[in-house]
Design a protein around this motif. Structure first.
Motif, PDB file in Angstrom:
ATOM      1  N   ASP A  86       1.169  27.267   9.203  1.00 30.05           N
ATOM      2  CA  ASP A  86       0.239  27.908   8.285  1.00 30.05           C
ATOM      3  C   ASP A  86      -1.089  28.185   9.000  1.00 30.05           C
ATOM      4  OD1 ASP A  86      -0.705  29.000   5.949  1.00 30.05           O
ATOM      5  OD2 ASP A  86      -1.279  27.084   5.054  1.00 30.05           O
TER       6      ASP A  86
ATOM      7  N   ASP B 127       1.349  35.417   9.887  1.00 29.27           N
ATOM      8  CA  ASP B 127       0.873  36.279   8.814  1.00 29.27           C
ATOM      9  C   ASP B 127       1.653  36.107   7.517  1.00 29.27           C
ATOM     10  OD1 ASP B 127      -1.140  37.499  10.359  1.00 29.27           O
ATOM     11  OD2 ASP B 127       0.310  38.871  11.253  1.00 29.27           O
ATOM     12  N   ALA B 128       2.937  35.755   7.618  1.00 28.34           N
ATOM     13  CA  ALA B 128       3.750  35.709   6.400  1.00 28.34           C
ATOM     14  C   ALA B 128       5.032  34.940   6.666  1.00 28.34           C
ATOM     15  CB  ALA B 128       4.094  37.124   5.924  1.00 28.34           C
ATOM     16  N   VAL B 129       5.672  34.538   5.574  1.00 27.89           N
ATOM     17  CA  VAL B 129       7.006  33.941   5.622  1.00 27.89           C
ATOM     18  C   VAL B 129       7.920  34.761   4.725  1.00 27.89           C
ATOM     19  CG1 VAL B 129       8.422  31.949   5.016  1.00 27.89           C
ATOM     20  CG2 VAL B 129       6.212  31.602   6.104  1.00 27.89           C
ATOM     21  N   LEU B 130       9.054  35.168   5.254  1.00 27.64           N
ATOM     22  CA  LEU B 130      10.071  35.862   4.464  1.00 27.64           C
ATOM     23  C   LEU B 130      11.028  34.784   3.968  1.00 27.64           C
ATOM     24  CD1 LEU B 130      11.077  38.653   3.562  1.00 27.64           C
ATOM     25  CD2 LEU B 130      12.464  38.742   5.640  1.00 27.64           C
ATOM     26  N   ASP B 131      10.844  34.380   2.716  1.00 30.16           N
ATOM     27  CA  ASP B 131      11.541  33.213   2.169  1.00 30.16           C
ATOM     28  C   ASP B 131      12.826  33.641   1.478  1.00 30.16           C
ATOM     29  OD1 ASP B 131      12.345  30.844   1.078  1.00 30.16           O
ATOM     30  OD2 ASP B 131      10.535  30.500  -0.110  1.00 30.16           O
TER      31      ASP B 131
END
Length: 239
Positions: free
Chosen positions: A67, A71-75
């Protein structure tokens, strides 16, 4: 699959780690496949954890370690198998299992015929990711194939746990290797965090069978038990 790199390959030397081979895989997850279709090109990327530390098996694990650095997490939910991909070297006359994983040695033997499977994976130069001697390691030391447990130890159980542990995570009460693989990294993370909070000294792992997914679980635990070095402590892990 580790395959010979074409002389005309347009893949970056950085992605090939300077080797004459490339490791190729196609993920099974629907979300990952949809992403690759949208990109329309091969994707080179590290695993979603700091190198040498316990691998993630859900988005929460990724954010715990990365974290603010991504930039992002594709969950797409928790990993269905739990351990990483199998790595098979197909550049030799006889295929060599470099890393046991979700596709078992028995399944590979059915497809490929005889496969070299060294008992000591360290005897082969680390020509593939995830082959560091110390890998998947929690901060607490890991003790393998235990036959008893101490009150100051966190127990990673498989089947019936030993009495007397300061903390226990059971990979599978019924002794199911598929369930154990899916729960492995979550269990190591839990025992490491909660065991450290309680002042426990060690993670003690019960014996895992040497067949099916047990081979991959044993490999990850053996690497988790290796002494840690700080040479890769703040880098992204290879996938």
């Amino acid at each position: 699959m580790v395959l010979p790199r074409s002389p005309n390959s347009t893949v970056s030397d950085l992605a090939a780690a300077g080797l004459s081979t490339l490791a190729l895989r196609v993920p099974r997850g629907k979300t990952a496949l949809a992403l690759l279709r949208e990109v329309g090109a091969p994707v080179a990327a590290p695993s979603a954890n700091v190198s040498g530390t316990v691998s993630p098996s859900d988005a929460f694990h990724v954010l715990r370690s990365l974290d603010g650095r991504i930039d992002a997490v594709l969950d797409s939910g928790p990993c269905s198998i739990g351990v990483e991909s199998t790595v098979l070297d197909l550049t030799r006359n006889v295929p060599v299992l470099l890393r046991p994983g979700g596709v078992t040695l028995e399944e590979l033997n059915d497809l490929c015929g005889p496969i070299r499977h060294p008992d000591d994976f360290a005897e082969i130069a680390p020509a593939s990711p995830g082959r560091l001697a110390s890998h998947y390691a929690p901060s607490l030391p890991v003790r393998l194939d235990v036959t008893s447990i101490a009150p100051d130890e966190a127990q990673l159980a498989f089947g019936r746990p030993f009495p007397g542990a300061g903390l226990t995570w059971n990979l599978s009460e019924s002794g199911n290797l598929e369930e154990a693989a899916a729960r492995l990294f979550a269990g190591l993370r839990f025992l490491d965090a909660e065991g450290s909070r309680r002042g426990l000294k060690t993670i003690a792992a019960q014996t895992i069978p040497r067949h099916g997914l047990g081979l991959a679980i044993r490999d990850r635990l053996r690497r988790a038990a290796e002494p840690r070095t700080d040479t890769h402590a703040d880098t992204m892990a290879p996938s």
